[in-house]
Design an enzyme around this catalytic site. Structure first.
Site, PDB file in Angstrom:
ATOM      1  N   CYS A  74       0.833  -1.206   0.000  1.00 16.23           N
ATOM      2  CA  CYS A  74       0.000   0.000   0.000  1.00 16.23           C
ATOM      3  C   CYS A  74       0.873   1.265   0.000  1.00 16.23           C
ATOM      4  O   CYS A  74       2.017   1.252   0.475  1.00 16.23           O
ATOM      5  CB  CYS A  74      -0.882   0.042   1.235  1.00 16.23           C
ATOM      6  SG  CYS A  74      -2.176  -1.194   1.276  1.00 16.23           S
ATOM      7  N   GLU A  76       0.571   3.906   1.825  1.00 14.81           N
ATOM      8  CA  GLU A  76       0.877   4.416   3.165  1.00 14.81           C
ATOM      9  C   GLU A  76       2.110   3.730   3.743  1.00 14.81           C
ATOM     10  O   GLU A  76       2.994   4.356   4.327  1.00 14.81           O
ATOM     11  CB  GLU A  76      -0.300   4.184   4.130  1.00 14.81           C
ATOM     12  CG  GLU A  76      -1.578   4.902   3.763  1.00 14.81           C
ATOM     13  CD  GLU A  76      -2.488   4.082   2.860  1.00 14.81           C
ATOM     14  OE1 GLU A  76      -1.977   3.390   1.941  1.00 14.81           O
ATOM     15  OE2 GLU A  76      -3.705   4.152   3.054  1.00 14.81           O
TER      16      GLU A  76
HETATM   17  N1  THU Z   1      -4.190   0.267  -1.272  1.00 13.37           N
HETATM   18  C1  THU Z   1      -3.400   1.246  -0.757  1.00 13.37           C
HETATM   19  O1  THU Z   1      -2.384   1.642  -1.353  1.00 13.37           O
HETATM   20  N2  THU Z   1      -3.747   1.777   0.443  1.00 13.37           N
HETATM   21  C2  THU Z   1      -4.840   1.395   1.165  1.00 13.37           C
HETATM   22  O2  THU Z   1      -4.999   1.839   2.296  1.00 13.37           O
HETATM   23  C3  THU Z   1      -5.819   0.501   0.576  1.00 13.37           C
HETATM   24  C4  THU Z   1      -5.364  -0.245  -0.616  1.00 13.37           C
HETATM   25  C5  THU Z   1      -3.790  -0.331  -2.547  1.00 13.37           C
HETATM   26  C6  THU Z   1      -3.288  -1.756  -2.423  1.00 13.37           C
HETATM   27  C7  THU Z   1      -3.588  -2.295  -3.786  1.00 13.37           C
HETATM   28  O3  THU Z   1      -2.487  -1.993  -4.641  1.00 13.37           O
HETATM   29  C8  THU Z   1      -4.789  -1.516  -4.260  1.00 13.37           C
HETATM   30  O4  THU Z   1      -4.874  -0.381  -3.420  1.00 13.37           O
HETATM   31  C9  THU Z   1      -6.095  -2.278  -4.194  1.00 13.37           C
HETATM   32  O5  THU Z   1      -6.294  -2.839  -2.954  1.00 13.37           O
END
Ligand code: THU
Length: 161
Positions: A74, A76
Site C-alpha cells: 500500500c 501508506e
Molecule cells: N491500497 C493502498 O495503497 N492503500 C490502502 O490503504 C488501501 C489499498 C492499494 C493496495 C492495492 O495496490 C490496491 O490499493 C487495491 O487494494
C-alpha cells in the site's frame, strides 16, 4: 452482567480541496501527485500518500503491486518505510491519502486495516495524534483528528509494555 457501550468518533467532511487550509491543500495535492506514480496494473486502483514530518519534510509513497498479490504494498506503508529509513527520529504528524479508481462506488477510501495498524505504531512511537486526510476520486475530503479514531480499541505497544 453485561453492559452496552459505544464508541463515537468526530470527523469532518469537506466538499472540495479549495475549502481546506493551505497546508492541508498542499499535503493532499502531494498525495494526488504521488498517486500518479502508483504501479497498480492489477487493481487499477491508484493510491498516493503524503506524510508531513515534524521537521517540515514531506515524504510520498504510492501503491506498488505484484503479480503475486500478497506482495502488493500500500501507498501508506511504502511512505512510512521511506520516512523511517530516512528520518528515523522524526515524527509523522499528518497523513494525506488520495485514491483514484475507475470502479469505485464508495464516497471515501480510508487507509486499510493493515495500514491503520502501521500508522498507529508510528504515531505511538513519537506520541503523536497523527491527523488523517483522505479523498477518493475527487469526492468529498474526510478529515480525521487522529489515527486512533480509525482504529478504536486497537492493539498497540500499550498492550505489551
Ligand atoms: N491500497 C493502498 O495503497 N492503500 C490502502 O490503504 C488501501 C489499498 C492499494 C493496495 C492495492 O495496490 C490496491 O490499493 C487495491 O487494494
Amino acid at each position: 452482567m453485561s453492559e452496552a457501550r459505544s464508541i463515537h468518533i468526530d470527523y469532518q467532511v469537506v466538499s472540495q480541496l479549495a475549502d481546506l487550509t493551505k497546508d492541508d491543500q498542499s499535503l493532499l495535492n502531494q498525495a494526488i501527485e504521488a498517486s500518479k506514480l502508483a504501479y497498480a496494473p492489477y487493481s487499477k486502483f491508484h493510491v498516493g500518500c503524503a506524510l508531513r514530518l515534524a521537521n517540515g519534510k514531506v515524504i510520498n509513497g504510492s501503491n506498488q503491486e505484484n503479480a503475486a498479490y500478497t506482495v502488493c504494498q500500500c501507498a501508506e506503508r511504502g511512505a512510512l518505510g521511506y520516512a523511517s529509513a530516512k528520518y528515523p527520529d522524526v515524527a509523522v504528524i499528518e497523513v494525506a491519502v488520495y485514491a483514484q479508481g475507475a470502479s469505485v462506488t464508495t464516497p471515501v477510501a480510508t487507509p486499510c486495516g493493515v495500514c491503520r495498524q502501521a500508522l498507529l505504531e508510528y504515531a505511538d512511537r513519537f506520541d503523536q495524534t497523527m491527523r488523517i486526510i483522505a479523498q477518493c476520486n475527487n469526492s468529498s475530503i474526510y478529515l480525521f483528528n487522529s489515527i486512533r479514531d480509525l482504529l478504536p480499541l486497537g492493539f498497540s505497544k500499550n498492550n505489551l509494555i
